[in-house]
Design a protein around this motif. Structure first.
Motif, mmCIF file in Angstrom:
data_model
loop_
_atom_site.group_PDB
_atom_site.id
_atom_site.type_symbol
_atom_site.label_atom_id
_atom_site.label_comp_id
_atom_site.label_asym_id
_atom_site.label_seq_id
_atom_site.Cartn_x
_atom_site.Cartn_y
_atom_site.Cartn_z
ATOM 1 N N ASP A 13 -29.194 109.142 75.891
ATOM 2 C CA ASP A 13 -29.728 109.655 77.145
ATOM 3 C C ASP A 13 -28.549 109.926 78.082
ATOM 4 O OD1 ASP A 13 -30.555 108.722 80.106
ATOM 5 O OD2 ASP A 13 -32.274 109.680 79.124
ATOM 6 N N ALA A 14 -28.385 111.187 78.488
ATOM 7 C CA ALA A 14 -27.234 111.586 79.303
ATOM 8 C C ALA A 14 -27.195 110.880 80.657
ATOM 9 C CB ALA A 14 -27.218 113.097 79.491
ATOM 10 N N ALA A 15 -28.340 110.640 81.271
ATOM 11 C CA ALA A 15 -28.361 109.963 82.576
ATOM 12 C C ALA A 15 -27.851 108.528 82.451
ATOM 13 C CB ALA A 15 -29.757 109.994 83.180
ATOM 14 N N ARG A 16 -28.317 107.826 81.430
ATOM 15 C CA ARG A 16 -27.813 106.465 81.207
ATOM 16 C C ARG A 16 -26.328 106.514 80.862
ATOM 17 N NH1 ARG A 16 -32.769 105.441 78.146
ATOM 18 N NH2 ARG A 16 -31.527 105.796 76.286
ATOM 19 N N GLY A 17 -25.929 107.509 80.067
ATOM 20 C CA GLY A 17 -24.528 107.659 79.686
ATOM 21 C C GLY A 17 -23.629 107.899 80.877
ATOM 22 N N ARG A 53 -18.233 90.597 69.670
ATOM 23 C CA ARG A 53 -19.226 91.576 70.114
ATOM 24 C C ARG A 53 -18.486 92.808 70.633
ATOM 25 N NH1 ARG A 53 -22.099 90.707 75.612
ATOM 26 N NH2 ARG A 53 -20.303 90.772 76.959
ATOM 27 N N PRO A 54 -19.113 93.956 70.483
ATOM 28 C CA PRO A 54 -18.456 95.180 70.957
ATOM 29 C C PRO A 54 -18.547 95.303 72.481
ATOM 30 C CG PRO A 54 -20.633 95.694 70.138
ATOM 31 C CD PRO A 54 -20.408 94.224 69.867
ATOM 32 N N VAL A 55 -17.678 96.118 73.054
ATOM 33 C CA VAL A 55 -17.725 96.369 74.491
ATOM 34 C C VAL A 55 -19.021 97.083 74.841
ATOM 35 C CG1 VAL A 55 -16.604 97.561 76.423
ATOM 36 C CG2 VAL A 55 -15.223 96.412 74.679
ATOM 37 N N LEU A 56 -19.394 98.082 74.023
ATOM 38 C CA LEU A 56 -20.657 98.806 74.210
ATOM 39 C C LEU A 56 -21.502 98.690 72.946
ATOM 40 C CD1 LEU A 56 -19.409 102.122 75.907
ATOM 41 C CD2 LEU A 56 -20.414 100.111 77.022
ATOM 42 N N GLU A 57 -22.793 98.550 73.122
ATOM 43 C CA GLU A 57 -23.722 98.525 71.991
ATOM 44 C C GLU A 57 -23.906 99.943 71.448
ATOM 45 O OE1 GLU A 57 -24.873 95.729 70.697
ATOM 46 O OE2 GLU A 57 -23.954 94.509 72.273
ATOM 47 N N ALA A 58 -24.472 100.065 70.266
ATOM 48 C CA ALA A 58 -24.655 101.368 69.616
ATOM 49 C C ALA A 58 -25.400 102.354 70.517
ATOM 50 C CB ALA A 58 -25.401 101.195 68.293
ATOM 51 N N GLY A 59 -26.481 101.932 71.128
ATOM 52 C CA GLY A 59 -27.251 102.818 72.001
ATOM 53 C C GLY A 59 -26.462 103.253 73.219
ATOM 54 N N GLU A 60 -25.638 102.360 73.738
ATOM 55 C CA GLU A 60 -24.812 102.716 74.894
ATOM 56 C C GLU A 60 -23.747 103.747 74.506
ATOM 57 O OE1 GLU A 60 -24.879 98.681 77.585
ATOM 58 O OE2 GLU A 60 -23.694 98.649 75.739
ATOM 59 N N ILE A 61 -23.187 103.606 73.331
ATOM 60 C CA ILE A 61 -22.223 104.602 72.831
ATOM 61 C C ILE A 61 -22.915 105.962 72.761
ATOM 62 C CG2 ILE A 61 -20.931 105.372 70.796
ATOM 63 C CD1 ILE A 61 -19.455 103.061 71.920
ATOM 64 N N GLU A 62 -24.117 105.999 72.215
ATOM 65 C CA GLU A 62 -24.851 107.258 72.082
ATOM 66 C C GLU A 62 -25.195 107.845 73.450
ATOM 67 O OE1 GLU A 62 -24.960 108.894 69.293
ATOM 68 O OE2 GLU A 62 -24.041 107.191 68.265
ATOM 69 N N ASP A 63 -25.504 106.979 74.419
ATOM 70 C CA ASP A 63 -25.776 107.458 75.775
ATOM 71 C C ASP A 63 -24.527 108.098 76.382
ATOM 72 O OD1 ASP A 63 -28.392 106.484 75.614
ATOM 73 O OD2 ASP A 63 -27.923 104.621 76.685
ATOM 74 N N VAL A 64 -23.379 107.459 76.221
ATOM 75 C CA VAL A 64 -22.128 108.017 76.755
ATOM 76 C C VAL A 64 -21.829 109.355 76.094
ATOM 77 C CG1 VAL A 64 -19.621 107.678 76.930
ATOM 78 C CG2 VAL A 64 -21.183 105.778 77.457
ATOM 79 N N ILE A 65 -22.029 109.449 74.796
ATOM 80 C CA ILE A 65 -21.797 110.715 74.086
ATOM 81 C C ILE A 65 -22.717 111.796 74.639
ATOM 82 C CG2 ILE A 65 -22.054 111.887 71.852
ATOM 83 C CD1 ILE A 65 -21.152 109.153 70.599
ATOM 84 N N ALA A 66 -23.993 111.459 74.847
ATOM 85 C CA ALA A 66 -24.948 112.435 75.390
ATOM 86 C C ALA A 66 -24.474 112.966 76.734
ATOM 87 C CB ALA A 66 -26.335 111.814 75.509
ATOM 88 N N TYR A 67 -23.846 112.112 77.532
ATOM 89 C CA TYR A 67 -23.311 112.563 78.817
ATOM 90 C C TYR A 67 -22.040 113.389 78.621
ATOM 91 C CZ TYR A 67 -21.047 112.612 83.341
ATOM 92 O OH TYR A 67 -20.418 113.023 84.489
ATOM 93 N N LEU A 68 -21.129 112.912 77.812
ATOM 94 C CA LEU A 68 -19.855 113.608 77.643
ATOM 95 C C LEU A 68 -20.023 115.031 77.114
ATOM 96 C CD1 LEU A 68 -17.583 110.760 76.238
ATOM 97 C CD2 LEU A 68 -17.667 111.655 78.585
ATOM 98 N N VAL A 69 -21.002 115.257 76.243
ATOM 99 C CA VAL A 69 -21.187 116.621 75.722
ATOM 100 C C VAL A 69 -21.688 117.578 76.794
ATOM 101 C CG1 VAL A 69 -21.491 115.904 73.310
ATOM 102 C CG2 VAL A 69 -23.507 116.241 74.763
#
Length: 137
Positions: A30-34, A112-128
């Motif tokens: 989700d780009a907004a969360r990202g 533990r990772p800095v960002l969870e898998a869903g958070e990584i996907e949210d950031v990607i959605a925003y960056l694109v």
């Protein structure tokens, strides 16, 4: 006495060329969360090194300007850079956001990772969405 160590289970990743083509958790972000994560200096930490994210606070200049990153890199290329950019450049200053077992991390981040898998996907959605002049702030 048995002691159970808790470690966040990381989704397996398949690197193809210079990218991880498939979403880490099987969903589109989700780009907004990202945007919220990417512009937060306490969560995603991106503004500490990058300009061009559209946030309100000051930004660093250690990393490249990201204002056109969505025009330069695919989702898969961004995913690899966020997951573990050392695959592409072992000397990178970019942190590995989706990895465990780092030797130079604070105790709160061990196993533990800095960002969870869903958070990584949210950031990607925003960056694109960051494609230079055509994007809205």
């Amino acid at each position: 006495m048995l002691v159970a160590l808790t470690q966040t289970a990381l989704a397996p990743v398949a690197i193809v060329g210079d990218a991880i083509p498939l979403p880490l958790d099987g969903r589109t972000g989700d780009a907004a969360r990202g945007r919220s994560i990417a512009t937060d200096t306490r969560k995603g930490l991106c503004p500490l090194c990058h300009t061009g994210l559209g946030g309100a606070g000051p930004a660093g200049d250690l990393g490249p300007d990201l204002s056109e990153v969505g025009a330069r890199l695919s989702e898969g290329q961004l995913r690899l850079r966020l997951v573990d950019g050392r695959v592409l450049n072992p000397a990178t200053l970019m942190p590995s956001y989706y990895r465990t077992g780092g030797i130079r991390v604070a105790g709160a981040w061990r196993d533990r990772p800095v960002l969870e898998a869903g958070e990584i996907e949210d950031v990607i959605a925003y960056l694109v969405t960051l494609k230079g002049a055509s994007r809205t702030p």
